[in-house]
Design a protein around this motif. Structure first.
Motif, PDB file in Angstrom:
ATOM      1  N   ILE A 125       0.861  -1.189   0.000  1.00 10.46           N
ATOM      2  CA  ILE A 125       0.000   0.000   0.000  1.00 10.46           C
ATOM      3  C   ILE A 125       0.896   1.238   0.000  1.00 10.46           C
ATOM      4  CG2 ILE A 125      -1.688   1.300   1.354  1.00 10.46           C
ATOM      5  CD1 ILE A 125      -2.562  -1.549   2.449  1.00 10.46           C
ATOM      6  N   PRO A 126       0.753   2.120  -0.966  1.00  8.12           N
ATOM      7  CA  PRO A 126       1.667   3.272  -1.071  1.00  8.12           C
ATOM      8  C   PRO A 126       1.559   4.201   0.141  1.00  8.12           C
ATOM      9  CG  PRO A 126      -0.201   3.524  -2.566  1.00  8.12           C
ATOM     10  CD  PRO A 126      -0.287   2.138  -2.023  1.00  8.12           C
ATOM     11  N   THR A 127       2.709   4.567   0.707  1.00  9.39           N
ATOM     12  CA  THR A 127       2.757   5.465   1.848  1.00  9.39           C
ATOM     13  C   THR A 127       4.095   6.192   1.840  1.00  9.39           C
ATOM     14  OG1 THR A 127       2.360   5.604   4.247  1.00  9.39           O
ATOM     15  CG2 THR A 127       3.729   3.777   3.480  1.00  9.39           C
ATOM     16  N   ALA A 128       4.218   7.273   2.582  1.00  4.49           N
ATOM     17  CA  ALA A 128       5.467   8.042   2.631  1.00  4.49           C
ATOM     18  C   ALA A 128       6.571   7.219   3.293  1.00  4.49           C
ATOM     19  CB  ALA A 128       5.248   9.336   3.400  1.00  4.49           C
ATOM     20  N   ASP A 129       7.821   7.407   2.841  1.00 10.35           N
ATOM     21  CA  ASP A 129       8.967   6.728   3.450  1.00 10.35           C
ATOM     22  C   ASP A 129       9.116   7.184   4.900  1.00 10.35           C
ATOM     23  OD1 ASP A 129       9.534   5.414   1.101  1.00 10.35           O
ATOM     24  OD2 ASP A 129      11.003   6.898   0.425  1.00 10.35           O
ATOM     25  N   LYS A 192      -0.422  18.204  -2.901  1.00 15.18           N
ATOM     26  CA  LYS A 192      -1.368  19.194  -3.425  1.00 15.18           C
ATOM     27  C   LYS A 192      -2.508  19.397  -2.436  1.00 15.18           C
ATOM     28  CE  LYS A 192      -1.063  18.191  -8.419  1.00 15.18           C
ATOM     29  NZ  LYS A 192      -1.863  17.702  -9.565  1.00 15.18           N
ATOM     30  N   THR A 193      -3.030  18.281  -1.957  1.00 17.32           N
ATOM     31  CA  THR A 193      -4.160  18.332  -1.033  1.00 17.32           C
ATOM     32  C   THR A 193      -4.233  17.010  -0.279  1.00 17.32           C
ATOM     33  OG1 THR A 193      -6.532  18.836  -0.845  1.00 17.32           O
ATOM     34  CG2 THR A 193      -5.872  17.412  -2.650  1.00 17.32           C
ATOM     35  N   GLU A 194      -5.057  16.984   0.752  1.00 11.58           N
ATOM     36  CA  GLU A 194      -5.294  15.748   1.501  1.00 11.58           C
ATOM     37  C   GLU A 194      -6.699  15.254   1.190  1.00 11.58           C
ATOM     38  OE1 GLU A 194      -3.759  15.083   5.398  1.00 11.58           O
ATOM     39  OE2 GLU A 194      -2.758  17.029   5.429  1.00 11.58           O
ATOM     40  N   LEU A 195      -6.805  13.955   0.980  1.00 10.73           N
ATOM     41  CA  LEU A 195      -8.060  13.324   0.630  1.00 10.73           C
ATOM     42  C   LEU A 195      -8.412  12.274   1.679  1.00 10.73           C
ATOM     43  CD1 LEU A 195      -7.235  12.620  -3.143  1.00 10.73           C
ATOM     44  CD2 LEU A 195      -8.422  14.624  -2.211  1.00 10.73           C
ATOM     45  N   ALA A 196      -9.669  11.870   1.689  1.00 14.90           N
ATOM     46  CA  ALA A 196     -10.076  10.774   2.567  1.00 14.90           C
ATOM     47  C   ALA A 196     -11.228  10.014   1.930  1.00 14.90           C
ATOM     48  CB  ALA A 196     -10.481  11.285   3.944  1.00 14.90           C
ATOM     49  N   VAL A 260      -9.846   6.330   5.630  1.00 12.24           N
ATOM     50  CA  VAL A 260      -8.497   6.243   5.063  1.00 12.24           C
ATOM     51  C   VAL A 260      -8.081   7.635   4.596  1.00 12.24           C
ATOM     52  CG1 VAL A 260      -7.000   5.096   3.374  1.00 12.24           C
ATOM     53  CG2 VAL A 260      -9.004   3.881   4.303  1.00 12.24           C
ATOM     54  N   GLU A 261      -7.107   8.223   5.295  1.00  8.86           N
ATOM     55  CA  GLU A 261      -6.613   9.556   4.954  1.00  8.86           C
ATOM     56  C   GLU A 261      -5.413   9.428   4.021  1.00  8.86           C
ATOM     57  OE1 GLU A 261      -6.501  12.476   8.268  1.00  8.86           O
ATOM     58  OE2 GLU A 261      -6.965  10.733   9.503  1.00  8.86           O
ATOM     59  N   MET A 262      -5.384  10.254   2.981  1.00 10.23           N
ATOM     60  CA  MET A 262      -4.358  10.130   1.941  1.00 10.23           C
ATOM     61  C   MET A 262      -3.820  11.487   1.514  1.00 10.23           C
ATOM     62  SD  MET A 262      -6.363   7.258  -0.356  1.00 10.23           S
ATOM     63  CE  MET A 262      -7.999   7.771   0.164  1.00 10.23           C
ATOM     64  N   PHE A 263      -2.568  11.476   1.037  1.00 11.12           N
ATOM     65  CA  PHE A 263      -1.971  12.647   0.407  1.00 11.12           C
ATOM     66  C   PHE A 263      -2.090  12.501  -1.104  1.00 11.12           C
ATOM     67  CE2 PHE A 263       0.989  12.260   4.211  1.00 11.12           C
ATOM     68  CZ  PHE A 263       0.421  13.308   4.910  1.00 11.12           C
ATOM     69  N   GLU A 267       2.647  14.820  -8.261  1.00 15.15           N
ATOM     70  CA  GLU A 267       2.639  13.954  -9.452  1.00 15.15           C
ATOM     71  C   GLU A 267       1.342  13.163  -9.570  1.00 15.15           C
ATOM     72  OE1 GLU A 267       6.245  15.384  -8.180  1.00 15.15           O
ATOM     73  OE2 GLU A 267       5.207  13.781  -7.065  1.00 15.15           O
ATOM     74  N   ASP A 268       0.346  13.521  -8.763  1.00 11.06           N
ATOM     75  CA  ASP A 268      -0.970  12.871  -8.749  1.00 11.06           C
ATOM     76  C   ASP A 268      -0.922  11.423  -8.276  1.00 11.06           C
ATOM     77  OD1 ASP A 268      -2.340  15.147  -9.459  1.00 11.06           O
ATOM     78  OD2 ASP A 268      -2.382  14.671 -11.604  1.00 11.06           O
ATOM     79  N   GLU A 269       0.071  11.106  -7.451  1.00 14.11           N
ATOM     80  CA  GLU A 269       0.083   9.807  -6.782  1.00 14.11           C
ATOM     81  C   GLU A 269      -0.706   9.922  -5.477  1.00 14.11           C
ATOM     82  OE1 GLU A 269       1.293   6.869  -7.993  1.00 14.11           O
ATOM     83  OE2 GLU A 269       1.490   8.138  -9.779  1.00 14.11           O
ATOM     84  N   VAL A 270      -1.257   8.819  -5.032  1.00 10.93           N
ATOM     85  CA  VAL A 270      -2.024   8.788  -3.788  1.00 10.93           C
ATOM     86  C   VAL A 270      -1.256   7.968  -2.759  1.00 10.93           C
ATOM     87  CG1 VAL A 270      -4.132   7.941  -2.693  1.00 10.93           C
ATOM     88  CG2 VAL A 270      -4.265   9.091  -4.914  1.00 10.93           C
ATOM     89  N   LEU A 271      -0.928   8.596  -1.623  1.00  8.90           N
ATOM     90  CA  LEU A 271      -0.186   7.925  -0.552  1.00  8.90           C
ATOM     91  C   LEU A 271      -1.048   7.881   0.693  1.00  8.90           C
ATOM     92  CD1 LEU A 271       3.315   9.687  -0.869  1.00  8.90           C
ATOM     93  CD2 LEU A 271       2.576   7.548  -1.946  1.00  8.90           C
ATOM     94  N   VAL A 272      -1.149   6.712   1.330  1.00 12.49           N
ATOM     95  CA  VAL A 272      -1.928   6.601   2.563  1.00 12.49           C
ATOM     96  C   VAL A 272      -1.156   7.246   3.698  1.00 12.49           C
ATOM     97  CG1 VAL A 272      -2.917   5.012   4.254  1.00 12.49           C
ATOM     98  CG2 VAL A 272      -3.132   4.528   1.804  1.00 12.49           C
ATOM     99  N   ASN A 273      -1.812   8.143   4.418  1.00 10.45           N
ATOM    100  CA  ASN A 273      -1.216   8.778   5.586  1.00 10.45           C
ATOM    101  C   ASN A 273      -1.495   7.927   6.824  1.00 10.45           C
ATOM    102  OD1 ASN A 273      -0.139  10.551   7.467  1.00 10.45           O
ATOM    103  ND2 ASN A 273      -1.921  11.893   7.467  1.00 10.45           N
ATOM    104  N   GLU A 274      -2.759   7.797   7.197  1.00  4.78           N
ATOM    105  CA  GLU A 274      -3.137   6.940   8.314  1.00  4.78           C
ATOM    106  C   GLU A 274      -4.614   6.618   8.221  1.00  4.78           C
ATOM    107  OE1 GLU A 274      -1.700   9.504  11.441  1.00  4.78           O
ATOM    108  OE2 GLU A 274      -3.735  10.186  11.891  1.00  4.78           O
ATOM    109  N   VAL A 275      -5.058   5.702   9.086  1.00  4.28           N
ATOM    110  CA  VAL A 275      -6.457   5.295   9.078  1.00  4.28           C
ATOM    111  C   VAL A 275      -7.045   5.426  10.481  1.00  4.28           C
ATOM    112  CG1 VAL A 275      -6.134   3.696   7.159  1.00  4.28           C
ATOM    113  CG2 VAL A 275      -5.950   2.844   9.506  1.00  4.28           C
ATOM    114  N   ALA A 276      -8.368   5.510  10.524  1.00  3.05           N
ATOM    115  CA  ALA A 276      -9.094   5.524  11.796  1.00  3.05           C
ATOM    116  C   ALA A 276     -10.244   4.528  11.676  1.00  3.05           C
ATOM    117  CB  ALA A 276      -9.619   6.921  12.106  1.00  3.05           C
ATOM    118  N   PRO A 277     -10.336   3.544  12.594  1.00  2.00           N
ATOM    119  CA  PRO A 277     -11.350   2.492  12.477  1.00  2.00           C
ATOM    120  C   PRO A 277     -12.643   2.835  13.213  1.00  2.00           C
ATOM    121  CG  PRO A 277      -9.830   1.929  14.222  1.00  2.00           C
ATOM    122  CD  PRO A 277      -9.400   3.286  13.706  1.00  2.00           C
ATOM    123  N   ARG A 278     -13.284   3.913  12.813  1.00  2.00           N
ATOM    124  CA  ARG A 278     -14.453   4.432  13.546  1.00  2.00           C
ATOM    125  C   ARG A 278     -15.045   5.578  12.739  1.00  2.00           C
ATOM    126  NH1 ARG A 278     -12.130   9.090  14.673  1.00  2.00           N
ATOM    127  NH2 ARG A 278      -9.941   9.156  15.313  1.00  2.00           N
TER     128      ARG A 278
END
Length: 393
Positions: A125-129, A192-196, A260-263, A267-278
């Motif tokens: 799953i793509p995420t920041a290093d 560019k922005t944060e998505l969820a 699921v929060e994402m950056f 370059e229009d790639e989507v990286l998972v930042n973190e998740v919340a199970p609720r």
């Protein structure tokens, strides 16, 4: 008390337990009251917002094993509104037949940001290093030896919440004052922005997703200021974000809601930042804008009921109401009458009597057929209402 096979949830002896009595729990109780589901809530604060809306309120420590265990033994299904709970107790309850959603397995993985990040890596799953550290003090040494390069994002491995436990480190001096705890140092993504995307899934594996939302953050508090649904992105990016969120859901095998929060990178790639199970801040717009709001959907998931329609009826923008800087004490919502005069505006006040800088005190939803108009009204709401104290600091 009902047996675990009993599906007579409505106007019955079935009891739903909720660990955590804050605003998320309060909004979940809107739905349990609508369906006449008996509820029992526990929170460490005697003044928790949930105390007035549940059938039974317990004042107790969510991190104490015996307290959580005793609470869970007297309910049929146990859920949470905050991740910081005693997971050992939840595991014991699950072994003894109490249905716990999200599962203790899922919570244990998510509760620690390091294990969460390793999960993404292990499952492609793509995420920041990132780099892991046993103590914050080790980061400075790593920077000095060339192992790390600034800027980075410091994240406490545990107990981070609402912008706490996260800090951007641009200079060595920014490390000063941080707790010396297990942590990670993450690459700072120039997004560019944060998505969820919120994914809803039941125990049978059936799942649905809500539309992609766009989040605008406060630069200092690291808290969401606005949530916009639908996100102002093209369809190709939206499909990529949804595909990524569904992959996280599939690999995690969660039950309930998963935000699921994402950056979105340059370059229009989507990286998972973190998740919340609720239920999550990024889904509050759904109370007014969706056919099935996120809180009702969470109940449908954990009770094994048919999943609801996640589509939006209209465009929605959510504005967080947080305590103003320089104000602490008894809360006063300045100019709230003025925003009620605006079209499509609905305030939600969480029931916290005391304000402090950046404390979440409520939110306002703006619905409109046109997203641009909704965003314009949201800006007017933000400029008009002030969450202040009657006595200034």
């Amino acid at each position: 008390m009902s047996t675990s096979s009993d599906t007579s949830y409505f106007s019955s002896s079935f009891t739903l337990g909720i660990l955590g009595g804050g605003q998320l729990g309060k909004m979940l109780l809107y739905e349990t009251r609508k369906w006449d589901i008996t509820t029992k809530v526990m929170d460490p604060s005697k003044d928790a917002p949930c105390r007035l809306a549940c059938n039974e309120f317990i004042h107790g420590d969510l991190m104490d094993h015996q307290t959580v265990y005793k609470f869970g033994k007297n309910v049929d299904v146990l859920t949470i509104e905050i991740e910081n709970v005693n997971i050992d107790a939840l595991e014991q309850l699950e072994e003894e037949g109490v249905r716990v959603y999200p599962t203790p397995r899922e919570l244990r993985l998510i509760q620690n940001k390091i294990t969460q990040k390793l999960f993404y890596v292990d499952h492609g799953i793509p995420t920041a290093d990132f780099s892991r550290f046993a103590y914050t003090s080790e980061i400075q040494e790593s920077i000095s030896n060339g192992g790390l390069h600034l800027p980075i994002v410091w994240k406490s491995a545990q107990f981070g919440y609402d912008g706490q436990g996260v800090k951007i480190i641009r200079e060595i001096s920014d490390l000063k004052g941080l707790p010396n705890v297990e942590c990670l140092a993450e690459e700072l993504i120039p997004f560019k922005t944060e998505l969820a995307v919120i994914v809803a899934r039941n125990a049978g594996g059936s799942g649905v997703n809500y539309p992609v939302v766009e989040m605008e953050f406060h630069p200092e508090a690291n808290q969401v200021e606005y949530v916009l649904c639908p996100a102002r992105i093209d369809d190709k990016i939206a499909k990529k974000a949804i595909k990524t969120a569904l992959k996280v859901s599939e690999e995690l095998q969660h039950v309930g809601l998963l935000a699921v929060e994402m950056f979105l990178t340059q370059e229009d790639e989507v990286l998972v930042n973190e998740v919340a199970p609720r239920p999550h801040n990024s889904g509050h717009y759904s109370i007014e804008a969706s056919y099935t709001n996120q809180f009702e959907q969470h109940l449908r998931c954990i009770l094994g009921l048919p999943l609801g329609n996640t589509e939006s009826k209209v465009a929605g923008v959510m504005v967080n109401l947080v305590g103003a800087e320089g104000h602490e004490g008894e809360v006063y919502y300045e100019n709230i009458e003025q925003i009620l005069d605006l079209r499509g505006v609905t305030p939600h006040i969480y029931g916290k009597s005391l304000t402090r800088p950046f404390r979440k005190m409520g939110h306002v939803t703006i619905v409109n057929e046109d997203m641009q108009e909704a965003r314009k009204i949201a800006a007017e709401v933000k400029q008009t209402i002030n969450v202040i104290s009657k006595k200034k600091v």
